[in-house]
Design a protein around this motif. Structure first.
Motif, PDB file in Angstrom:
ATOM      1  N   PHE A 247       4.412  -0.642 -10.279  1.00 44.22           N
ATOM      2  CA  PHE A 247       5.525  -0.144 -10.586  1.00 44.22           C
ATOM      3  C   PHE A 247       6.739  -0.826 -10.320  1.00 44.22           C
ATOM      4  O   PHE A 247       7.032  -1.264  -9.206  1.00 44.22           O
ATOM      5  CB  PHE A 247       5.571   1.241  -9.757  1.00 44.22           C
ATOM      6  CG  PHE A 247       6.988   1.953 -10.253  1.00 44.22           C
ATOM      7  CD1 PHE A 247       6.695   2.693 -11.381  1.00 44.22           C
ATOM      8  CD2 PHE A 247       7.901   2.200  -9.261  1.00 44.22           C
ATOM      9  CE1 PHE A 247       7.927   3.720 -11.739  1.00 44.22           C
ATOM     10  CE2 PHE A 247       9.344   3.035  -9.602  1.00 44.22           C
ATOM     11  CZ  PHE A 247       9.035   3.928 -10.940  1.00 44.22           C
ATOM     12  N   LYS A 248       7.717  -1.201 -11.367  1.00 50.14           N
ATOM     13  CA  LYS A 248       8.647  -2.066 -11.403  1.00 50.14           C
ATOM     14  C   LYS A 248       8.277  -3.499 -10.725  1.00 50.14           C
ATOM     15  O   LYS A 248       8.979  -4.095  -9.961  1.00 50.14           O
ATOM     16  CB  LYS A 248       9.909  -1.547 -10.651  1.00 50.14           C
ATOM     17  CG  LYS A 248      10.192  -0.233 -11.887  1.00 50.14           C
ATOM     18  CD  LYS A 248      11.385   0.322 -10.915  1.00 50.14           C
ATOM     19  CE  LYS A 248      12.285   1.467 -11.787  1.00 50.14           C
ATOM     20  NZ  LYS A 248      13.155   2.182 -11.173  1.00 50.14           N
ATOM     21  N   GLY A 249       7.251  -3.899 -10.975  1.00 58.45           N
ATOM     22  CA  GLY A 249       6.647  -5.188 -10.316  1.00 58.45           C
ATOM     23  C   GLY A 249       6.024  -5.255  -9.098  1.00 58.45           C
ATOM     24  O   GLY A 249       5.642  -6.228  -8.374  1.00 58.45           O
ATOM     25  N   GLN A 250       5.915  -3.822  -8.387  1.00 59.84           N
ATOM     26  CA  GLN A 250       5.403  -3.909  -7.068  1.00 59.84           C
ATOM     27  C   GLN A 250       4.054  -3.120  -7.258  1.00 59.84           C
ATOM     28  O   GLN A 250       3.923  -2.032  -7.935  1.00 59.84           O
ATOM     29  CB  GLN A 250       6.323  -3.338  -6.049  1.00 59.84           C
ATOM     30  CG  GLN A 250       6.098  -3.149  -4.748  1.00 59.84           C
ATOM     31  CD  GLN A 250       7.142  -2.357  -3.860  1.00 59.84           C
ATOM     32  OE1 GLN A 250       7.938  -1.726  -4.427  1.00 59.84           O
ATOM     33  NE2 GLN A 250       7.366  -2.688  -2.709  1.00 59.84           N
ATOM     34  N   ASP A 251       3.040  -3.514  -6.399  1.00 59.46           N
ATOM     35  CA  ASP A 251       1.866  -2.665  -6.242  1.00 59.46           C
ATOM     36  C   ASP A 251       2.011  -1.299  -5.556  1.00 59.46           C
ATOM     37  O   ASP A 251       2.725  -1.569  -4.217  1.00 59.46           O
ATOM     38  CB  ASP A 251       0.898  -3.526  -5.646  1.00 59.46           C
ATOM     39  CG  ASP A 251       0.182  -4.514  -6.472  1.00 59.46           C
ATOM     40  OD1 ASP A 251       0.077  -4.177  -7.606  1.00 59.46           O
ATOM     41  OD2 ASP A 251      -0.113  -5.840  -6.019  1.00 59.46           O
ATOM     42  N   VAL A 271       4.162   8.189  -1.951  1.00 59.78           N
ATOM     43  CA  VAL A 271       4.024   6.687  -2.590  1.00 59.78           C
ATOM     44  C   VAL A 271       4.000   5.699  -1.436  1.00 59.78           C
ATOM     45  O   VAL A 271       5.017   5.761  -0.505  1.00 59.78           O
ATOM     46  CB  VAL A 271       5.393   6.665  -3.367  1.00 59.78           C
ATOM     47  CG1 VAL A 271       5.450   5.289  -4.122  1.00 59.78           C
ATOM     48  CG2 VAL A 271       5.503   7.627  -4.619  1.00 59.78           C
ATOM     49  N   LEU A 272       3.014   5.010  -1.606  1.00 55.99           N
ATOM     50  CA  LEU A 272       2.859   3.958  -0.346  1.00 55.99           C
ATOM     51  C   LEU A 272       3.245   2.458  -1.007  1.00 55.99           C
ATOM     52  O   LEU A 272       2.427   2.205  -2.076  1.00 55.99           O
ATOM     53  CB  LEU A 272       1.430   3.888   0.081  1.00 55.99           C
ATOM     54  CG  LEU A 272       1.075   5.426   1.035  1.00 55.99           C
ATOM     55  CD1 LEU A 272       0.963   6.205  -0.030  1.00 55.99           C
ATOM     56  CD2 LEU A 272       0.007   4.916   1.942  1.00 55.99           C
ATOM     57  N   ASP A 273       3.831   1.707  -0.829  1.00 59.92           N
ATOM     58  CA  ASP A 273       4.183   0.323  -1.212  1.00 59.92           C
ATOM     59  C   ASP A 273       3.712  -0.598  -0.300  1.00 59.92           C
ATOM     60  O   ASP A 273       4.203  -1.990  -0.581  1.00 59.92           O
ATOM     61  CB  ASP A 273       5.652   0.066  -1.674  1.00 59.92           C
ATOM     62  CG  ASP A 273       6.752   0.205  -0.229  1.00 59.92           C
ATOM     63  OD1 ASP A 273       6.188   0.424   0.868  1.00 59.92           O
ATOM     64  OD2 ASP A 273       7.994   0.283  -0.398  1.00 59.92           O
ATOM     65  N   GLY A 274       2.976  -0.369   0.737  1.00 56.27           N
ATOM     66  CA  GLY A 274       2.320  -1.578   1.397  1.00 56.27           C
ATOM     67  C   GLY A 274       3.038  -1.684   2.866  1.00 56.27           C
ATOM     68  O   GLY A 274       2.644  -1.704   3.853  1.00 56.27           O
ATOM     69  N   THR A 275       4.550  -1.228   2.922  1.00 57.04           N
ATOM     70  CA  THR A 275       5.175  -1.376   3.978  1.00 57.04           C
ATOM     71  C   THR A 275       5.964  -0.099   4.633  1.00 57.04           C
ATOM     72  O   THR A 275       6.112   0.219   5.592  1.00 57.04           O
ATOM     73  CB  THR A 275       6.570  -2.345   3.771  1.00 57.04           C
ATOM     74  OG1 THR A 275       7.182  -1.765   2.942  1.00 57.04           O
ATOM     75  CG2 THR A 275       5.753  -3.644   3.747  1.00 57.04           C
ATOM     76  N   SER A 276       5.816   0.855   3.600  1.00 58.13           N
ATOM     77  CA  SER A 276       6.510   2.282   3.801  1.00 58.13           C
ATOM     78  C   SER A 276       6.066   3.183   2.852  1.00 58.13           C
ATOM     79  O   SER A 276       5.018   2.940   1.863  1.00 58.13           O
ATOM     80  CB  SER A 276       7.975   1.982   3.720  1.00 58.13           C
ATOM     81  OG  SER A 276       8.315   2.100   2.236  1.00 58.13           O
ATOM     82  N   THR A 277       6.082   4.478   3.385  1.00 56.54           N
ATOM     83  CA  THR A 277       5.535   5.832   2.588  1.00 56.54           C
ATOM     84  C   THR A 277       6.834   6.469   2.344  1.00 56.54           C
ATOM     85  O   THR A 277       7.433   6.892   3.348  1.00 56.54           O
ATOM     86  CB  THR A 277       4.480   6.648   3.371  1.00 56.54           C
ATOM     87  OG1 THR A 277       3.222   5.736   3.633  1.00 56.54           O
ATOM     88  CG2 THR A 277       3.925   7.596   2.714  1.00 56.54           C
ATOM     89  N   GLN A 278       6.810   6.915   1.215  1.00 54.74           N
ATOM     90  CA  GLN A 278       7.882   7.946   0.580  1.00 54.74           C
ATOM     91  C   GLN A 278       7.318   9.197   0.257  1.00 54.74           C
ATOM     92  O   GLN A 278       6.445   8.933  -0.666  1.00 54.74           O
ATOM     93  CB  GLN A 278       8.795   7.375  -0.243  1.00 54.74           C
ATOM     94  CG  GLN A 278      10.145   7.995  -0.613  1.00 54.74           C
ATOM     95  CD  GLN A 278      11.133   7.069  -1.269  1.00 54.74           C
ATOM     96  OE1 GLN A 278      10.908   6.272  -1.782  1.00 54.74           O
ATOM     97  NE2 GLN A 278      12.429   7.959  -1.315  1.00 54.74           N
ATOM     98  N   THR A 279       7.893  10.422   0.563  1.00 54.09           N
ATOM     99  CA  THR A 279       7.388  11.559   0.063  1.00 54.09           C
ATOM    100  C   THR A 279       8.163  12.088  -0.904  1.00 54.09           C
ATOM    101  O   THR A 279       9.233  12.436  -0.367  1.00 54.09           O
ATOM    102  CB  THR A 279       6.923  12.442   1.250  1.00 54.09           C
ATOM    103  OG1 THR A 279       5.955  11.763   2.206  1.00 54.09           O
ATOM    104  CG2 THR A 279       6.336  13.870   0.825  1.00 54.09           C
TER     105      THR A 279
END
Length: 287
Positions: A247-251, A271-279
């Motif tokens: 998503f926008k170049g990020q896994d 949404v988990l981007d490897g370093t953080s989780t956003q709900t």
């Protein structure tokens, strides 16, 4: 429960053997010896296994289609505390026997027996439907089960499956199969909505969902990025999925838990981007 030859045609026979149920020890009356409507009782241990598989409890309304001597709905009320039980049976002699068995079991205030063709029966109030019919009859009944029962209702069949509708669970009771299906909510169609964060971020999405029984898939867009969701699991009116995508170049990894109520979709998306989780709060409407 019984297999009715209403569905098999006319049986030409020289003699009829009536199989005795175990609830009462009375001898069969002449009204039960009817070659047009023989039945095969489900063994008591299988009755217990079916009701356990359906997780019957105090809030359940249990319908048994082809109820024979009434043992299943009687057991549901007597041993599982079901709120109410309804047996649907075409044979008037078996209906009479069922009523006698219910009185003997002390549950006649919570169960009733209807002499009726099961295809003409309105069982939409049921939270649990039980069957011991035949494969062909199960398939003929399947559309009515899916359309009439509320999402989350449970269907349990002794011995016979439902064609290509994969059961949610199958168990063996004394080498006899019992199958469980949970009625899925209809989700097919186009859904549009937003993912909203606590910080005020709002991300639009559109999904085109396709459905085969309790399995679904979707394609669409989130914030202009094309997505494909090949495996969505439905359990009643709820669905869950986990998905990985750039998503926008990020896994990223997305976990969604949502509920469908008619044409409204609500739930959460992590949404988990490897370093953080956003709900995010998920909302949507079907157009």
């Amino acid at each position: 429960m019984r297999r009715s030859l209403k569905f098999l045609g006319v049986l030409i026979a020289l003699s009829v053997v009536t199989i005795q149920p175990t609830i009462t020890q009375a001898q069969p009356s002449s009204e039960l010896i009817n070659p047009a409507v023989p039945y095969v009782p489900t063994p008591e241990e299988v009755v217990m296994g079916m009701l356990e598989l359906a997780n019957v409890g105090r809030e359940d309304i249990v319908y048994d289609l082809g109820s024979g001597d009434g043992r299943l709905v009687i057991t549901a009320a007597q041993k599982f505390g079901a709120k109410r039980g309804v047996g649907v049976e075409i044979n008037p002699g078996l209906v009479n026997r069922s009523n006698a068995n219910a009185r003997e079991a002390g549950v006649s205030d919570r169960v009733q027996f209807i002499q009726q063709d099961l295809f003409q029966t309105n069982f939409s109030e049921a939270s649990v439907v039980t069957l011991y019919l035949l494969p062909k009859i199960n398939l003929q009944l399947r559309p009515k089960l899916l359309s009439d029962l509320k999402p989350g209702s449970r269907v349990v069949s002794h011995a016979f499956a439902m064609g290509d509708w994969t059961p949610d669970k199958r168990v063996l009771v004394n080498n006899r199969s019992a199958y469980l299906w949970i009625i899925p909510a209809p989700v097919e169609g186009t859904w549009t909505g937003t993912l909203s964060s606590a910080s005020g971020q709002s991300i639009p999405y559109t999904l085109q969902m396709k459905q085969t029984f309790q399995n679904a898939s979707a394609t669409g867009e989130i914030a202009g990025t094309t997505i494909s969701l090949p495996q969505i699991k439905l359990v009643g009116d709820r669905f869950t999925l986990e998905h990985r995508q750039k998503f926008k170049g990020q896994d990223i990894q997305v976990r969604i838990n949502a509920q469908v109520v008619q044409n409204t979709l609500t739930g959460t998306a992590e949404v988990l981007d490897g370093t953080s989780t956003q709900t995010f709060t998920l909302n949507g409407q079907r157009s």
